[in-house]
Design an enzyme around this catalytic site. Structure first.
Site, PDB file in Angstrom:
ATOM      1  N   SER A  56       0.842  -1.197   0.000  1.00  0.00           N
ATOM      2  CA  SER A  56       0.000   0.000   0.000  1.00  0.00           C
ATOM      3  C   SER A  56       0.876   1.245   0.000  1.00  0.00           C
ATOM      4  O   SER A  56       1.606   1.516   0.953  1.00  0.00           O
ATOM      5  CB  SER A  56      -0.910   0.004   1.232  1.00  0.00           C
ATOM      6  OG  SER A  56      -1.626   1.210   1.266  1.00  0.00           O
TER       7      SER A  56
ATOM      8  N   HIS B 197      -1.301  -1.172  -4.189  1.00  0.00           N
ATOM      9  CA  HIS B 197      -2.560  -0.730  -3.575  1.00  0.00           C
ATOM     10  C   HIS B 197      -2.513   0.783  -3.367  1.00  0.00           C
ATOM     11  O   HIS B 197      -1.553   1.319  -2.819  1.00  0.00           O
ATOM     12  CB  HIS B 197      -2.745  -1.458  -2.241  1.00  0.00           C
ATOM     13  CG  HIS B 197      -4.051  -1.212  -1.566  1.00  0.00           C
ATOM     14  ND1 HIS B 197      -5.207  -1.893  -1.892  1.00  0.00           N
ATOM     15  CD2 HIS B 197      -4.394  -0.350  -0.573  1.00  0.00           C
ATOM     16  CE1 HIS B 197      -6.194  -1.472  -1.121  1.00  0.00           C
ATOM     17  NE2 HIS B 197      -5.734  -0.524  -0.320  1.00  0.00           N
TER      18      HIS B 197
ATOM     19  N   ASP C 249      -4.613   4.124  -1.968  1.00  0.00           N
ATOM     20  CA  ASP C 249      -5.713   4.560  -1.102  1.00  0.00           C
ATOM     21  C   ASP C 249      -6.129   5.994  -1.390  1.00  0.00           C
ATOM     22  O   ASP C 249      -5.366   6.931  -1.127  1.00  0.00           O
ATOM     23  CB  ASP C 249      -5.275   4.479   0.365  1.00  0.00           C
ATOM     24  CG  ASP C 249      -5.149   3.047   0.848  1.00  0.00           C
ATOM     25  OD1 ASP C 249      -6.090   2.262   0.626  1.00  0.00           O
ATOM     26  OD2 ASP C 249      -4.114   2.715   1.445  1.00  0.00           O
TER      27      ASP C 249
ATOM     28  N   MET D  40      -8.577   8.943  -0.332  1.00  0.00           N
ATOM     29  CA  MET D  40      -9.420   9.354   0.805  1.00  0.00           C
ATOM     30  C   MET D  40      -9.884  10.791   0.608  1.00  0.00           C
ATOM     31  O   MET D  40      -9.102  11.636   0.145  1.00  0.00           O
ATOM     32  CB  MET D  40      -8.628   9.274   2.109  1.00  0.00           C
ATOM     33  CG  MET D  40      -8.048   7.906   2.383  1.00  0.00           C
ATOM     34  SD  MET D  40      -7.255   7.869   3.995  1.00  0.00           S
ATOM     35  CE  MET D  40      -6.453   6.269   3.937  1.00  0.00           C
TER      36      MET D  40
ATOM     37  N   HIS E 207      -8.361   1.818  -4.097  1.00  0.00           N
ATOM     38  CA  HIS E 207      -9.322   1.685  -2.993  1.00  0.00           C
ATOM     39  C   HIS E 207      -9.921   3.059  -2.726  1.00  0.00           C
ATOM     40  O   HIS E 207      -9.247   3.936  -2.185  1.00  0.00           O
ATOM     41  CB  HIS E 207      -8.552   1.131  -1.782  1.00  0.00           C
ATOM     42  CG  HIS E 207      -9.364   0.967  -0.552  1.00  0.00           C
ATOM     43  ND1 HIS E 207      -8.788   0.717   0.686  1.00  0.00           N
ATOM     44  CD2 HIS E 207     -10.704   0.996  -0.330  1.00  0.00           C
ATOM     45  CE1 HIS E 207      -9.743   0.607   1.599  1.00  0.00           C
ATOM     46  NE2 HIS E 207     -10.904   0.792   1.016  1.00  0.00           N
TER      47      HIS E 207
ATOM     48  N   MET F  33     -11.948   5.420  -0.755  1.00  0.00           N
ATOM     49  CA  MET F  33     -12.606   5.693   0.522  1.00  0.00           C
ATOM     50  C   MET F  33     -13.221   7.075   0.410  1.00  0.00           C
ATOM     51  O   MET F  33     -12.777   8.054   1.035  1.00  0.00           O
ATOM     52  CB  MET F  33     -11.566   5.614   1.658  1.00  0.00           C
ATOM     53  CG  MET F  33     -11.217   4.176   1.997  1.00  0.00           C
ATOM     54  SD  MET F  33      -9.660   4.031   2.891  1.00  0.00           S
ATOM     55  CE  MET F  33      -8.545   4.011   1.510  1.00  0.00           C
TER      56      MET F  33
ATOM     57  N   MET G 280     -11.999  -4.769   5.472  1.00  0.00           N
ATOM     58  CA  MET G 280     -11.157  -3.836   6.226  1.00  0.00           C
ATOM     59  C   MET G 280     -10.872  -4.450   7.592  1.00  0.00           C
ATOM     60  O   MET G 280     -11.802  -4.752   8.358  1.00  0.00           O
ATOM     61  CB  MET G 280     -11.858  -2.490   6.406  1.00  0.00           C
ATOM     62  CG  MET G 280     -12.010  -1.663   5.141  1.00  0.00           C
ATOM     63  SD  MET G 280     -10.480  -1.376   4.228  1.00  0.00           S
ATOM     64  CE  MET G 280      -9.428  -0.611   5.468  1.00  0.00           C
TER      65      MET G 280
ATOM     66  N   ASP H  99      -7.194  -5.759   4.274  1.00  0.00           N
ATOM     67  CA  ASP H  99      -6.548  -4.441   4.254  1.00  0.00           C
ATOM     68  C   ASP H  99      -6.498  -3.839   5.658  1.00  0.00           C
ATOM     69  O   ASP H  99      -7.535  -3.488   6.226  1.00  0.00           O
ATOM     70  CB  ASP H  99      -7.328  -3.525   3.293  1.00  0.00           C
ATOM     71  CG  ASP H  99      -6.612  -2.196   3.066  1.00  0.00           C
ATOM     72  OD1 ASP H  99      -5.473  -2.028   3.521  1.00  0.00           O
ATOM     73  OD2 ASP H  99      -7.227  -1.328   2.403  1.00  0.00           O
TER      74      ASP H  99
HETATM   75  C1  DX5 Z   1      -6.376   2.183   5.515  1.00  0.00           C
HETATM   76  C2  DX5 Z   1      -5.937   1.825   4.114  1.00  0.00           C
HETATM   77  C3  DX5 Z   1      -4.888   0.768   4.043  1.00  0.00           C
HETATM   78  C4  DX5 Z   1      -3.574   1.149   4.676  1.00  0.00           C
HETATM   79  C5  DX5 Z   1      -3.010  -0.084   5.302  1.00  0.00           C
HETATM   80  O1  DX5 Z   1      -7.459   3.022   5.444  1.00  0.00           O
HETATM   81  O2  DX5 Z   1      -7.041   1.369   3.351  1.00  0.00           O
HETATM   82  O3  DX5 Z   1      -4.669   0.345   2.692  1.00  0.00           O
HETATM   83  O4  DX5 Z   1      -2.645   1.675   3.768  1.00  0.00           O
HETATM   84  O5  DX5 Z   1      -1.884   0.260   6.012  1.00  0.00           O
HETATM   85  P1  DX5 Z   1      -1.192  -0.719   7.028  1.00  0.00           P
HETATM   86  O6  DX5 Z   1      -0.816  -1.962   6.260  1.00  0.00           O
HETATM   87  O7  DX5 Z   1      -0.018   0.047   7.492  1.00  0.00           O
HETATM   88  O8  DX5 Z   1      -2.188  -1.037   8.113  1.00  0.00           O
HETATM   89 ZN    ZN Z   2      -6.638   0.419   1.367  1.00  0.00          ZN
END
Ligand code: DX5
Ligand code: ZN
Length: 223
Positions: A9, A34, A36, A38, A67, A69, A138, A176
């Protein structure tokens, strides 16, 4: 034999050296990157949008697992697909018309994923499971990297595995949040197909070796 996917990620990468960090992933045994996204509304944090995803796509030689969010993800699916997303995952909790949104993702040409927050039971996906390419469970509350794995995810993986197998769905199970060398093997044994790993990879002394170690685990049962 089922071989799992490892998806570092990029949230945990050093963004002052993003090119080098992505090059490390390119040269590693990772399968996907991956990414993210947000929005500061669905989750209490803001990362980046499609312009940065497009730049990552130019640097990455691994498929982008995007992903989302964000609220109202249906407004941005085509834009993220154009930016280079290979997988697009939306949150169940952000989609009042989930069936329509899943089909919108499929029509864009991306693999369609749905993510469930830790409090959302897997049963909510019963009527769409055949349409999905991926379900992201999650294992932390979304919004931040580096959080502690929520153990209740384990029985959810088993329930989802059972649902997918009985319904002959091709959906991959992605985990994740808080994933690393300490729990990878149990996650695979429970039925996971995709391991997302942020801090456990990027904060490791040797990120590439950590990716190889995550890849090397085998579930006890071969499917
Ligand atoms: C959290 C993200 C994850 C995050 C995971 O909201 O969706 O993808 O990057 O990070 P780690 O592996 O450090 O928990
Ligand atoms: Zn994620």
């Amino acid at each position: 034999m089922r071989k799992h996917i490892v998806a570092p990620s990029v949230l945990a990468a050093d963004f002052t050296r993003l090119g080098e960090e992505i090059e490390m992933v390119n040269q590693s045994e990772a399968d996907w990157l991956h990414v993210d996204v947000m929005d500061g509304r669905f989750v209490p944090n803001i990362t980046f949008g499609m312009f940065v995803v497009e730049a990552m796509h130019k640097l990455a030689r691994k498929p982008l697992d995007v992903h989302l969010m964000i609220l109202e993800p249906e407004k941005y699916i085509e834009a993220f697909r154009k930016a280079g997303a290979h997988v697009i995952t939306v949150h169940y909790e952000a989609c009042p018309h989930l069936h329509r949104t899943i089909h919108q993702i499929r029509e864009s040409g991306a693999m369609a994923g749905v993510a469930l927050n830790p409090h959302t039971p897997v049963a909510v996906l019963e009527d769409v499971i055949e349409d999905l390419d991926l379900v992201c469970l999650m294992s932390v509350n979304p919004g931040f990297g580096g959080q502690k794995f929520i153990y209740q995810t384990m029985p959810k993986i088993q329930k989802l595995r059972e649902m997918i197998d009985t319904r002959n769905s091709k959906a991959l199970i992605e985990i994740d949040g808080g994933v690393g060398l300490q729990n990878a093997e149990s996650l695979l044994q429970a039925g996971a197909d995709v391991l997302v790993a942020g801090n456990s990879v990027f904060a490791a002394a040797d990120p590439r070796a950590t990716i190889s170690a995550l890849k090397a685990f085998q579930p006890v049962f071969d499917f």
